[in-house]
Design a protein around this motif. Structure first.
Motif, PDB file in Angstrom:
ATOM      1  N   THR A  28       0.839  -1.302  -0.154  1.00 28.52           N
ATOM      2  CA  THR A  28       0.147  -0.001  -0.060  1.00 28.52           C
ATOM      3  C   THR A  28       0.938   1.141   0.147  1.00 28.52           C
ATOM      4  O   THR A  28       2.168   1.082   0.142  1.00 28.52           O
ATOM      5  N   MET A  66      -3.478   4.981   1.779  1.00 27.53           N
ATOM      6  CA  MET A  66      -4.501   4.202   2.654  1.00 27.53           C
ATOM      7  C   MET A  66      -5.013   4.836   3.991  1.00 27.53           C
ATOM      8  O   MET A  66      -6.181   4.460   4.408  1.00 27.53           O
ATOM      9  N   ALA A  98      -7.016  -0.545  -4.833  1.00 29.05           N
ATOM     10  CA  ALA A  98      -6.128  -1.221  -3.892  1.00 29.05           C
ATOM     11  C   ALA A  98      -5.039  -2.155  -4.823  1.00 29.05           C
ATOM     12  O   ALA A  98      -3.991  -2.311  -4.800  1.00 29.05           O
TER      13      ALA A  98
END
Length: 432
Positions: free
Chosen positions: A30, A34, A166
């Motif tokens: 990530t 996030m 994502a």
């Protein structure tokens, strides 16, 4: 944003300059985005510092070999911008960095939140296997399966845009840095040190997290003296993304009430308040036993005044061959063969494989060639797996076997190619 030398991290600040600093650490695969949905509320009280892992989010691809290395780079970055004391919240790998800071640099840390974290993330084999898949197939297989690891099925169905975002975060990560981060998690294990975490800690987990779930969270709470547990219903592994409001509320409550005072520079001491009762902040959950913390491994004592190589050898043996293989070999040992297993661990792995003169990639090349020459096909199979773990690609293994064909004979290499081909197919085929 920042210019990023190799010993520091890409970072950004949000919030008022005069406020205390709260750091938000990302998980593997990530970026700092996030945490986007936590920022508007958190900047009301704190100056938020976010960072990207190496090779993530466009950060320079300077791989880090351990969680300690990542924590050191974070501290170097903070030193460069004049931040000495801070609160820290980290998710998964970001949580491992937080635990490392609490254990090795407690004077810097005012308060800690460990999210979707664990004192040991699965097994070393799992993360090294993931590294083998990435090295062979790139990050696309990992990216495609990320939603099922990170989110509940209901969230994936209801939020296709966030799910695709994502996936793209993983796809745009540098593969080499991703593999190094997997190695960092493979070697991370602080189960025997949790009692030394002296900072107030919130342990936060999604109720449906199948990666580092409530059992791992309870292990952390059981081991850390001043820790509280928060279970967020209806959330999986990437809980700050899936349940942003709940996570934000829990972070605000924790860091507003559990900010440890700084050390007194004159005395080197600080007043530590009594540890509070550990409430469960989430809705009542069914009673479940607290997970036991594994005791530290006791290494054999030195013999005849010489350093004992068993502990070092066992560590290298597991890292190269994998836990499953070593456990199976040790389980099959009996009174007749036990001394041989002890000998192999001390001599082959503790002394030879542990010598600094060759790196593990080179030792794998030599070992594969020797096994071809000797016709030892059973050992060739598990050393082909070891070579993949040590960083050799299938193409490089093929070149080693072609070289061996010239000097060891075509029939020997023919048999070796069959064995290696089967192992490589098994090890590098992504799970559906």
């Amino acid at each position: 944003m920042s210019e990023t030398p190799s010993n520091t991290l890409q970072y950004r600040f949000d919030g008022p300059e005069e406020a205390p600093v709260l750091i938000l650490g990302p998980s593997l695969g990530t970026t700092w985005h996030m945490w986007d949905r936590q920022i508007p509320e958190l900047v009301k009280q704190w100056r938020i510092f976010r960072f990207d892992l190496p090779g993530h989010g466009g950060a320079p691809a300077h791989p880090a070999g351990s969680v300690a290395d990542l924590a050191g780079r974070l501290l170097a970055t903070l030193d460069a911008v004049g931040v000495q004391r801070f609160g820290y919240a980290g998710c998964a790998l970001g949580g491992a960095i937080g635990a490392e800071l609490a254990l090795r640099h407690p004077e810097r840390l005012a308060s800690l939140a460990l999210i979707a974290a664990s004192p040991r993330f699965g097994t070393a084999d799992e993360f090294r296997q993931r590294g083998v898949i990435v090295r062979t197939n790139g990050l696309d297989p990992i990216a495609r399966t990320s939603p099922e690891r990170w989110f509940t099925t209901g969230f994936v169905a209801a939020q296709p845009a966030i799910t695709e975002w994502a996936v793209q975060m993983v796809r745009t990560t540098d593969p080499g840095c991703y593999i190094s981060a997997c190695e960092s998690l493979a070697s991370f294990d602080v189960r025997g040190e949790l009692a030394r975490v002296g900072v107030p800690t919130l342990v936060l987990v999604g109720s449906d997290d199948q990666v580092t779930g409530p059992a791992e969270a309870r292990t952390l709470v059981a081991g850390i003296p001043d820790a509280r547990l928060a279970v967020v219903p209806g959330a999986s592994h990437l809980v700050p993304v899936e349940q942003p409001a709940a996570v934000t509320d829990l972070l605000v409550r924790h860091f507003s009430t559990a900010w440890q005072p700084a050390y007194d520079s004159a005395t080197g001491q600080m007043a530590i308040p009594a540890a509070p009762v550990k409430p469960v902040l989430a809705a009542p959950q069914p009673t479940a036993p607290i997970a036991e913390i594994a005791p530290p491994v006791v290494q054999p004592e030195a013999r005849d005044g010489r350093p004992d190589q068993y502990g070092a050898g066992m560590k290298v043996r597991r890292e190269v061959l994998g836990d499953a293989h070593v456990d199976r070999a040790l389980a099959e040992a009996d009174e007749f063969s036990g001394d041989f297993q002890d000998f192999v661990t001390r001599y082959a792995w503790g002394e030879i494989w542990n010598r600094p003169g060759l790196d593990r990639r080179s030792r794998s090349c030599v070992t594969l060639t020797a096994l071809v020459a000797g016709g030892h096909l059973d050992e060739l199979a598990f050393h082909t797996r070891a070579a993949l773990r040590n960083g050799l690609t299938p193409v490089e293994i093929k070149e080693v076997l072609l070289q061996a064909a010239v000097y060891c004979g075509v029939p020997a290499a023919n048999s070796a190619f069959k064995v290696a081909q089967q192992v490589i197919r098994e090890e590098t085929t992504p799970e559906e």
